[in-house]
Design an enzyme around this catalytic site. Structure first.
Site, PDB file in Angstrom:
ATOM      1  N   LYS A  36       0.695  -1.157   0.019  1.00 49.93           N
ATOM      2  CA  LYS A  36       0.063   0.117   0.011  1.00 49.93           C
ATOM      3  C   LYS A  36       0.915   1.376  -0.066  1.00 49.93           C
ATOM      4  O   LYS A  36       0.699   2.302  -0.736  1.00 49.93           O
ATOM      5  CB  LYS A  36      -0.987  -0.144   1.307  1.00 49.93           C
ATOM      6  CG  LYS A  36      -2.034   0.736   0.944  1.00 49.93           C
ATOM      7  CD  LYS A  36      -2.878   0.876   2.479  1.00 49.93           C
ATOM      8  CE  LYS A  36      -3.925  -0.116   2.517  1.00 49.93           C
ATOM      9  NZ  LYS A  36      -4.617   0.223   3.804  1.00 49.93           N
ATOM     10  N   LEU A 148     -17.361  11.550   7.292  1.00 48.23           N
ATOM     11  CA  LEU A 148     -17.277  11.503   5.935  1.00 48.23           C
ATOM     12  C   LEU A 148     -17.891  10.562   5.495  1.00 48.23           C
ATOM     13  O   LEU A 148     -17.936   9.109   5.677  1.00 48.23           O
ATOM     14  CB  LEU A 148     -15.733  11.363   5.486  1.00 48.23           C
ATOM     15  CG  LEU A 148     -14.632  12.101   6.149  1.00 48.23           C
ATOM     16  CD1 LEU A 148     -13.124  11.668   5.789  1.00 48.23           C
ATOM     17  CD2 LEU A 148     -14.830  13.636   5.717  1.00 48.23           C
ATOM     18  N   ASN A 203     -24.638   8.719  13.817  1.00 50.42           N
ATOM     19  CA  ASN A 203     -24.777   7.507  12.812  1.00 50.42           C
ATOM     20  C   ASN A 203     -26.110   6.601  13.323  1.00 50.42           C
ATOM     21  O   ASN A 203     -26.718   6.344  12.416  1.00 50.42           O
ATOM     22  CB  ASN A 203     -23.746   6.410  12.978  1.00 50.42           C
ATOM     23  CG  ASN A 203     -22.460   6.933  11.793  1.00 50.42           C
ATOM     24  OD1 ASN A 203     -22.422   7.800  11.094  1.00 50.42           O
ATOM     25  ND2 ASN A 203     -21.545   6.121  11.957  1.00 50.42           N
ATOM     26  N   CYS A 255     -19.421   1.506   7.738  1.00 51.09           N
ATOM     27  CA  CYS A 255     -19.466   2.104   8.939  1.00 51.09           C
ATOM     28  C   CYS A 255     -20.998   1.859   9.777  1.00 51.09           C
ATOM     29  O   CYS A 255     -20.915   1.540  10.798  1.00 51.09           O
ATOM     30  CB  CYS A 255     -19.752   3.603   8.986  1.00 51.09           C
ATOM     31  SG  CYS A 255     -18.104   4.370   8.556  1.00 51.09           S
TER      32      CYS A 255
HETATM   33  C1  UDX Z   1     -21.784   7.260   6.597  1.00 51.56           C
HETATM   34  C2  UDX Z   1     -22.205   8.384   7.181  1.00 51.56           C
HETATM   35  O1  UDX Z   1     -22.801   9.162   6.432  1.00 51.56           O
HETATM   36  C3  UDX Z   1     -20.901   9.088   7.736  1.00 51.56           C
HETATM   37  O2  UDX Z   1     -21.065  10.166   8.170  1.00 51.56           O
HETATM   38  C4  UDX Z   1     -20.034   8.227   8.606  1.00 51.56           C
HETATM   39  O3  UDX Z   1     -18.884   8.680   8.839  1.00 51.56           O
HETATM   40  C5  UDX Z   1     -19.818   6.765   7.896  1.00 51.56           C
HETATM   41  O4  UDX Z   1     -20.965   6.265   7.549  1.00 51.56           O
HETATM   42  P1  UDX Z   1     -21.328   6.203   4.452  1.00 51.56           P
HETATM   43  O5  UDX Z   1     -21.165   4.728   4.742  1.00 51.56           O
HETATM   44  O6  UDX Z   1     -20.351   6.484   3.226  1.00 51.56           O
HETATM   45  O7  UDX Z   1     -21.276   7.151   5.491  1.00 51.56           O
HETATM   46  O8  UDX Z   1     -22.599   5.876   3.584  1.00 51.56           O
HETATM   47  P2  UDX Z   1     -24.062   6.999   3.502  1.00 51.56           P
HETATM   48  O9  UDX Z   1     -24.117   7.568   2.189  1.00 51.56           O
HETATM   49  O10 UDX Z   1     -24.019   7.642   4.908  1.00 51.56           O
HETATM   50  O11 UDX Z   1     -25.040   5.751   3.289  1.00 51.56           O
HETATM   51  C6  UDX Z   1     -25.209   4.668   4.133  1.00 51.56           C
HETATM   52  C7  UDX Z   1     -26.070   3.663   3.652  1.00 51.56           C
HETATM   53  O12 UDX Z   1     -27.413   4.024   3.905  1.00 51.56           O
HETATM   54  C8  UDX Z   1     -25.996   3.134   2.255  1.00 51.56           C
HETATM   55  O13 UDX Z   1     -26.096   1.780   2.167  1.00 51.56           O
HETATM   56  C9  UDX Z   1     -27.352   3.743   1.686  1.00 51.56           C
HETATM   57  O14 UDX Z   1     -27.520   3.294   0.442  1.00 51.56           O
HETATM   58  C10 UDX Z   1     -28.124   3.811   2.754  1.00 51.56           C
HETATM   59  N1  UDX Z   1     -29.149   4.930   2.716  1.00 51.56           N
HETATM   60  C11 UDX Z   1     -28.882   6.195   2.820  1.00 51.56           C
HETATM   61  C12 UDX Z   1     -30.475   4.638   2.600  1.00 51.56           C
HETATM   62  O15 UDX Z   1     -30.890   3.593   2.631  1.00 51.56           O
HETATM   63  N2  UDX Z   1     -31.570   5.667   2.654  1.00 51.56           N
HETATM   64  C13 UDX Z   1     -30.875   6.969   2.616  1.00 51.56           C
HETATM   65  O16 UDX Z   1     -31.852   7.809   2.710  1.00 51.56           O
HETATM   66  C14 UDX Z   1     -29.815   7.306   2.945  1.00 51.56           C
END
Ligand code: UDX
Length: 444
Positions: A36, A148, A203, A255
């Site tokens: 990496k 993030l 979260n 996450c």
């Molecule tokens: C998330 C948090 O947003 C972020 O703040 C944290 O640091 C890490 O976890 P991420 O895992 O990148 O980030 O994804 P995110 O865009 O938040 O979506 C998470 C999941 O929720 C996805 O599987 C998405 O499809 C789902 N989702 C999101 C829904 O099903 N409906 C929604 O309205 C929003």
């Protein structure tokens, strides 16, 4: 400008590193995986994340990648960005965090160790004690969780809603807060425990919203309402807001699933049963599986049925397969005896269970299929309901797990359509596009 050390060249560490370099700081990123470090030194980013390759290239002079923890000597701030996966018991595995603490070299001055990794509440106090025990009492400690989202991480870093800084000493908090001043975001200063809890609570709240709207969607299906309109109407209430109200087949990713388990476990370890969070997790598990019921309603037994899973990553604009609903769906479909073919524009389908065929294109995936399931709302799937797809499929059925398509248009194009929480139209199946009579031989 500061000299910043970062432990962990994973997704969080690299995004943090390239963004701090972009803000003008000198950044040393240390990882334990030689390949990496070598790849990053050559300018190659080992994952798909918008803007990261460009920022890496642009700020190469300010970025160093190393295997040697001694190289962080002289850094005023030392960010911990290692992963904290769940253990078998659901608690967070902090072994990588402890490795960082153990490997810290002798550090002159008053550097500050800054925790970006998501950790259980109380970790900061333990790390503080660990530093003291190692003769590093002069090293400050700050909790500065990351918020993030994948696919827009650089954007989120540069334009945060807030920056959380939890510290034992105000001067340590200040040393971290100044780094974020150019970003013009509110800075929440608090104690370390509260900073750790803010991340877990934020979260958990987002997941609660998703499971809530998914349950509303399920009730919509039973009552003939349309969850997309419902979410719009609910979200316009300024007290509620429109975010995280997209119904679908559930959340995944690196996450949410692990952090919800960690918070649930943290609560129960302290003797509290976090009922609401337990329900949120369970709703999410059931939501992924509801697709199987929808398919069976149209196809009867799924044995030998050809099912195309379109989009495999846990969400669009990432190649991340961690805890992707596609994995659960593929396993369930294989267990039902279906032939499963998967397609994704970037994600590596090898994370799927053995037996899933990976297609190179949407058309290849749907060729001869009895149903196409939209698992991830990639923009490439917006025109799925086109003539060549309909002709390629053995049975023109689309199960839209992300409510990506317009049901009226899809049905008008001759497909049977099922979304999530959307009414089944009386004109669901046009006479000329009716699904073929099911072969009784294939029904059990
Ligand atoms: C998330 C948090 O947003 C972020 O703040 C944290 O640091 C890490 O976890 P991420 O895992 O990148 O980030 O994804 P995110 O865009 O938040 O979506 C998470 C999941 O929720 C996805 O599987 C998405 O499809 C789902 N989702 C999101 C829904 O099903 N409906 C929604 O309205 C929003």
């Amino acid at each position: 400008m500061a000299r910043i050390g970062i432990f962990g060249a994973g997704w969080v560490g690299l995004v943090t590193g390239v963004c701090f370099a972009e803000l003008g700081h000198d950044v040393v990123i240390r990882d334990v995986v030689a390949e990496k470090v070598d790849a990053l030194s050559r300018g190659e980013v080992p994952f798909h994340e918008e803007d990261v390759p460009q920022l890496l290239e642009k700020n190469r002079d300010r970025l160093t990648f190393t295997l040697d923890p001694e190289d962080v000597v002289g850094c005023e701030l030392l960010f911990v960005c290692v992963d904290t996966p769940p253990t078998y018991s659901g608690d967070a595995d902090l072994s990588r965090v402890w490795s960082v603490v153990e490997e810290l070299p002798a550090l002159p001055g008053r550097p500050v160790l800054v925790m970006k990794s998501t950790v259980p509440v109380g970790t900061g106090a333990k790390v503080r004690a660990g530093l003291d025990a190692r003769g590093l009492a002069h090293v400050g400690y700050v909790s500065n969780p990351e918020f993030l989202a994948e696919g827009r991480a650089v954007q989120d870093f540069m334009h945060p809603d807030r920056v959380v800084v939890g510290a034992f000493e105000p001067s340590d908090a200040e040393a971290v807060a100044v780094l974020y001043e150019p970003l013009d975001a509110p800075i929440v200063r608090c104690d370390v425990n509260s900073a750790e809890m803010i991340k877990l609570a934020a979260n958990a709240f987002l997941m609660t919203r998703i499971s809530f709207i998914n349950e509303i969607a399920n009730v919509c299906e039973a009552t003939g309402a349309d969850v997309v309109r419902v979410a719009e109407g609910v979200g316009l209430d300024h007290r509620l807001g429109p975010y995280f109200l997209k119904a679908g087949i559930g959340y995944g990713g690196s996450c949410f699933p692990k952090d919800s388990l960690a918070l649930k476990q943290l609560a129960s370890n302290s003797g509290y049963h976090f009922q609401l969070l337990s329900a949120v997790i369970e709703v999410n598990e059931l939501q992924k599986r509801r697709v199987i019921g929808k398919l069976k309603r149209h196809l009867g037994s799924l044995s030998k049925r050809k099912i195309a899973l379109l989009g495999l990553a846990f969400k669009p604009n990432t190649d991340d397969m961690r805890e992707a609903p596609s994995i659960v769906l593929a396993s369930r479909l294989l267990a039902e005896g279906a032939d499963v073919r998967g397609w994704d524009p970037v994600a590596d389908g090898r994370a799927l269970p053995r037996g899933v065929e990976i297609a190179g294109s949407v058309l290849e995936a749907v060729d001869g299929a009895d149903a196409a399931v939209i698992v991830t709302e990639w923009p490439e799937l917006r025109d799925l309901a086109r003539e060549e797809v309909r002709r390629a499929m053995a049975n023109p059925l689309i199960v839209d797990g992300r409510n990506l398509l317009d049901p009226v248009e899809v049905r008008a194009a001759g497909f049977a359509y099922e979304g999530i929480g959307r009414p089944v139209s009386p004109t669901d199946v046009f006479p000329e596009t009716a699904e073929p009579e099911l072969d009784p031989e294939r029904q059990r």
